[in-house]
Design an enzyme around this catalytic site. Sequence first.
Site, short mmCIF file in Angstrom:
data_model
loop_
_atom_site.label_atom_id
_atom_site.label_comp_id
_atom_site.label_asym_id
_atom_site.label_seq_id
_atom_site.Cartn_x
_atom_site.Cartn_y
_atom_site.Cartn_z
N PRO A 169 14.20 -31.71 15.49
CA PRO A 169 15.49 -31.99 14.84
C PRO A 169 16.15 -33.23 15.45
CG PRO A 169 15.72 -30.15 16.37
CD PRO A 169 14.27 -30.52 16.37
N ASP A 173 16.44 -35.20 20.53
CA ASP A 173 16.02 -33.87 20.08
C ASP A 173 17.16 -32.91 20.35
OD1 ASP A 173 14.90 -31.38 19.67
OD2 ASP A 173 13.06 -31.79 20.79
N HIS A 174 17.77 -32.38 19.28
CA HIS A 174 18.96 -31.53 19.44
C HIS A 174 18.65 -30.19 20.09
CE1 HIS A 174 23.14 -30.89 19.01
NE2 HIS A 174 23.31 -31.63 17.92
N ARG A 175 17.37 -29.83 20.18
CA ARG A 175 17.02 -28.60 20.90
C ARG A 175 17.22 -28.77 22.40
NH1 ARG A 175 10.94 -28.02 18.86
NH2 ARG A 175 11.05 -30.18 19.62
N VAL A 176 17.17 -30.01 22.86
CA VAL A 176 17.22 -30.30 24.30
C VAL A 176 18.52 -31.00 24.68
CG1 VAL A 176 16.05 -31.44 26.22
CG2 VAL A 176 14.70 -30.53 24.32
#
Length: 412
Positions: A209, A384-387
């Site tokens: 993402p 990366d919006h997960r991180v």
Amino acid sequence: MPIKILMPVLSPTMTEGNLARWLKKEGDKVNPGEVIAEIETDKATMEVEAVDEGILAKIVIPQNSQNVPVNSLIAVLSEEGEEKTDIDAFIAKNNNVSPSPKTDANLPKPHENIAKVEEQVAVIKHDASKIFASPLAKRLAKMGNIRLESVKGSGPHGRIVKQDILSYTPSTVHNKIVSRNPEEYRLVPNNNIRKIIAKRLLESKQTVPHFYLSIECNVDKLLDIREDINKSFSEDKSTRISVNDFIILAVAKALQELPNANASWGEDAIRYHNNVDISVAVAIENGLVTPIVKNANQKNIIELSREMKELIKKAKDNKLTPEEFQGGGFTISNLGMYGIKNFNAIINPPQSCIMGVGASAKRAIVKNDQVTIATIMDVTLSADHRVVDGAVGAEFLAAFKKFIESPALMLI
């Protein structure tokens, strides 16, 4: 007893490679440490050294073979006096791979299709004038506004073919040939590097993402300091500093302040890197590689610049070792030298950030309520919006901007 030579594993992600070239031929004596072959991996062309001593009895996989699985039998060494039948039996027992030569023999060739059309098509009769022409010749004549009656055919029974149209010289200035290449395209087989790039970037866009943050940086002070440094070392070209060297150092210093941006995604845990290792995108003839400046935050600008020059040279010569391009926690992609103002780069998994750098250009800005001219550089962070959360990405860019606009801070 025969000795196996196997397709080496040159990186953790390598499952297959291309056997580019043999540097020894069958019957040659081989000593430990001698380079015997070149293997094309997803990032570079690597040399393969012999481990054992012996005679190169049989090359199982020929050069220019593609997609050879790792740990498969590629050649056999023998000792003095071993029989050929023993070697053949050994290969039959241990070989489970068929070579896949790098060839375009199976690819369709447009000129072959044209030839078949000319050879196989039926002769067409045109009214009472009896003009015989191949369909391709007729199409070319129509495109060039050429009357077939004025063309002399060189084919069987006076048949007009393609070459007659292409070589036709009109008798008046009103008839003009418009020559068009009948081959609409050319086919270039995808090399291993291009396949890996395609696979990884498709995976990135489909599974990561992305979000994007952009910022403008005033680089006037940086350009002044760079000029002063380069003047001081004017006789030593190896110490000439580039703007990209400052960008790498500024990223390293910003990551040191914002370690949460120096991270990689994992399904079970996020990996926060203790070392600041920065990947730098370098364009090469066959694609793109990302050599790594390790511990970039611990280097001064001269050390970093010299190391980067060496990495770029090795990348363009396909001489990077796996340790020089595997890993890294953050990537920089600079297209400023091509005049690109800004762009959104694609993240290189499992890294969580890549920064796209655009060209520097003079622009009008407002400073102290006055309009003035400054040299501005645009940068865009892909994260990366997960991180990395939006606030972390914004803080990183603010820190990067601070070091770029006050370059003395990163030279202390």
